[in-house]
Design a protein around this motif. Structure first.
Motif, short mmCIF file in Angstrom:
data_model
loop_
_atom_site.label_atom_id
_atom_site.label_comp_id
_atom_site.label_asym_id
_atom_site.label_seq_id
_atom_site.Cartn_x
_atom_site.Cartn_y
_atom_site.Cartn_z
N ASN A 200 0.85 -1.17 -0.10
CA ASN A 200 0.06 0.06 0.08
C ASN A 200 0.78 1.14 -0.04
OD1 ASN A 200 -2.54 -0.90 -0.27
ND2 ASN A 200 -2.69 -1.21 1.91
N TYR A 201 2.04 1.19 -0.58
CA TYR A 201 2.94 2.36 -0.67
C TYR A 201 3.55 2.37 -1.89
CZ TYR A 201 6.70 0.07 1.72
OH TYR A 201 7.80 -0.69 1.88
N THR A 267 2.91 -13.86 2.29
CA THR A 267 2.73 -13.21 3.76
C THR A 267 3.91 -12.95 4.31
OG1 THR A 267 0.63 -14.57 3.92
CG2 THR A 267 1.74 -13.74 5.62
N ALA A 268 5.04 -13.82 4.21
CA ALA A 268 6.19 -13.56 4.78
C ALA A 268 6.92 -12.44 4.23
CB ALA A 268 7.36 -14.82 4.78
N LEU A 269 6.92 -12.08 2.95
CA LEU A 269 7.73 -11.19 2.27
C LEU A 269 6.89 -9.61 2.39
CD1 LEU A 269 9.96 -10.13 0.54
CD2 LEU A 269 8.71 -10.73 -1.56
N LEU A 270 5.49 -9.87 2.40
CA LEU A 270 4.84 -8.63 2.61
C LEU A 270 5.18 -8.05 4.18
CD1 LEU A 270 2.55 -6.64 1.67
CD2 LEU A 270 0.74 -8.25 2.80
N ASN A 274 6.48 -4.07 4.66
CA ASN A 274 5.72 -3.33 5.29
C ASN A 274 6.41 -2.73 6.34
OD1 ASN A 274 3.46 -3.41 3.90
ND2 ASN A 274 2.37 -5.03 5.22
N ASP A 275 7.49 -3.62 7.04
CA ASP A 275 8.14 -3.12 8.31
C ASP A 275 9.34 -2.03 7.54
OD1 ASP A 275 6.95 -4.68 10.24
OD2 ASP A 275 8.34 -6.21 9.87
N ASP A 494 5.45 6.37 3.88
CA ASP A 494 4.90 6.86 5.11
C ASP A 494 4.39 8.41 4.65
OD1 ASP A 494 5.86 5.18 6.93
OD2 ASP A 494 7.70 6.35 7.13
N GLY A 495 3.87 8.50 3.28
CA GLY A 495 3.41 9.86 2.96
C GLY A 495 1.79 9.63 2.79
N PRO A 496 1.27 10.65 2.12
CA PRO A 496 -0.33 10.81 1.99
C PRO A 496 -0.84 9.61 1.19
CG PRO A 496 0.57 12.39 0.82
CD PRO A 496 1.70 11.88 1.29
N THR A 497 -1.91 9.17 1.16
CA THR A 497 -2.90 8.52 0.30
C THR A 497 -3.27 9.18 -0.76
OG1 THR A 497 -5.01 8.62 1.27
CG2 THR A 497 -3.40 6.97 2.35
#
Length: 509
Positions: A200-201, A267-270, A274-275, A494-497
């Motif tokens: 999602n970024y 799932t593991a890579l996502l 995200n981190d 970490d920016g705006p959607t």
């Protein structure tokens, strides 16, 4: 076994004003020109770093017959023209139809192609080919790390596999990986189970390099996760964050003999991606700041300092003719610097006519109507003329011939500018050397590139920095107004959607 092979590569910046037409693919823009049939195998020699070359080498080693049909690639730009897309895609489809029966089809695609009349160029081509070959014939595809992978691409292929390096030094290796996946698919006797997830970024391309953290660690984790989960293949495309359509962005996908294996790998890579979100950042310099920093580092004995002219990168749709960094170098009276490769066919023609040693008044560059840019008006010394033929030696392009068209090295004070009549991303030291510039001994180098130049220049660079001079490829996605992205996608780490950015820009308006 007999495999049909075709390639159609383009990375599309939908914010760029130019279009990719047939002439762009017929020249190649630093890559091989459009070729057909047996000529493809002649071009894809063992030293060429392209997926089709890797696939052909792997197939030959396995004793598998490959029937090359058509291969085409053009320098990134604005959308592919409708006429060009339909001509090349139509010919590929006709050749596939005529090539049947076959045991499989392999496609060498980019994954971020948009045409004037459709946003998902690869998905459309894959769907047309699937309709021709039917639901059961294996169809495998290699993709660029910057692919904007769509649901249609995943659903209609037997396997997709993407590069794992940026600079893309593993392009040929990825073609070989596609052949390996084809072998595994045939051995299994049925389609793989699959899973996918969107991130999602978006990440600016200047922070996507796998030579640096956090991307290096993320890609190093792929084979580890494959081994831990039992997945047959795990791929991660960071996406090309300059394509305004709803499936632009990062995607993870995996294959396994069973669905749980593929899902576990994704799932593991996502979780790791995200981190890592906050770590995708770094300093961006204005042109004046970049030049001042480079001079200061030179004074400390650090050289060459290489400045990435990232926003005018022709490898991401830049026009390769903006003058912001050249003007900053000249204004600072830099004693010894070089810039390359500037695209200005008219300036080259005038230089060729004037001859070496001539003092030539020129309006150099700045002809592409890029916001904040203008030509550099000055009297230049014509230092070197060339026919533009050179042989690349670095890891990105591989060892092969390149033709930049008629070219010249122009000098203004202590600044030398390599100017060519064809666009190509500066990603090989020989692209300076052919024009008389010795990159290893030039204190300041400006490369019209974002990341690919690092593969060949990092070994000689004292420091590499990134500047944001005018250009068509913004390093901050928030500098554009988007119309088609999904609302929950963050435009920067970490920016705006998109929804937040859309609301803010409309409030300002």
């Amino acid at each position: 076994m007999r495999v049909l092979l075709a390639g159609f590569q383009h990375e599309t910046n939908t914010f760029a004003k130019d279009r990719a037409d047939m002439a762009a693919f017929e020249h190649g823009g630093g890559f091989p020109a459009l070729c057909r049939g047996a000529a493809i195998a002649e071009v894809m020699t063992p030293t060429v770093n392209l997926p089709a070359a890797g696939f052909l080498r792997a197939a030959k080693a396995a004793g598998v017959e490959v029937d090359p049909l058509l291969w085409a690639m053009a320098v990134p730009s604005g959308p592919v023209s409708e006429a060009c897309y339909e001509s090349i895609a139509g010919e590929i489809c006709d050749l596939v139809r005529a090539g049947l029966p076959a045991d499989a089809v392999y496609l060498d695609l980019h994954g971020a192609m948009c045409a004037e009349h459709l946003p998902d160029g690869e998905g459309e081509l894959i769907e047309r080919i699937r309709q021709i070959i039917g639901p059961d014939l294996p169809l495998v595809v290699s993709l660029d790390l910057h692919a904007n992978v769509t649901r249609r691409m995943v659903d209609l292929t037997d396997a997709l596999v993407a590069y794992r390096t940026y600079p893309h030094v593993d392009s040929a290796e990825t073609g070989a990986a596609a052949f390996d996946l084809l072998q595994k698919r045939l051995a299994l006797g049925r389609p793989f189970a699959r899973a996918m997830a969107r991130v999602n970024y978006m990440i600016p391309i200047c922070w996507q390099s796998t030579m640096n953290a956090p991307a290096d660690g993320l890609y190093a984790a792929l084979p580890q996760i494959e081994a831990q989960t039992g997945a047959i293949s795990l791929s991660y495309a960071m996406g090309f964050p300059a394509a305004d359509f709803d499936e632009c962005g990062q995607l993870i996908w995996a294959y396994g003999e069973a669905t749980p294996e593929a899902e576990a790998a994704v799932t593991a890579l996502l979780s790791k991606i995200n981190d890592a979100e906050s770590a995708f950042r770094g300093k961006l310099y204005t042109p004046d700041e970049a030049v001042a920093h480079a001079l200061a580092r030179n004074a400390e004995g650090c050289a060459p300092v290489v400045i990435a002219d990232a926003q005018d990168n022709p490898g991401a749709g830049g026009s390769s003719d903006t003058t912001g960094l050249i003007k900053a170098l000249v204004a600072a009276n830099v004693p010894n610097a070089a810039v390359g490769v500037l695209w200005d066919p008219q300036a080259v023609a005038l230089a060729q006519r004037a001859g070496e040693g001539a003092q030539l008044p020129l309006s150099l560059g700045g002809h592409s109507d890029v916001e904040g840019d203008s030509p550099l008006e000055a009297v230049f010394t014509v230092e070197r003329l060339s026919d533009g033929h050179l042989r690349t030696l670095g890891p990105y392009y591989g060892t092969r011939d390149m033709h930049l068209g008629p070219a010249a090295c122009l000098r203004l004070g202590g600044v030398r500018i390599v100017v060519a009549s064809q666009k190509a991303q500066m990603a090989d030291r020989e692209m300076f050397r052919f024009a008389g510039v010795i990159p290893e001994t030039t204190p300041i180098l400006v490369a019209k590139s974002a990341i690919h130049f690092r593969a060949d220049f990092a070994p000689i660079a004292g420091e590499i920095i990134t500047a944001t001079a005018p250009g068509a490829m913004m390093m901050r996605a928030t500098d554009w107004v988007w119309a088609h992205l999904r609302d929950d996608l963050r435009l920067m780490p970490d920016g705006p959607t998109q929804a937040e950015h859309h609301a803010a820009t409309h409030e300002e308006a």
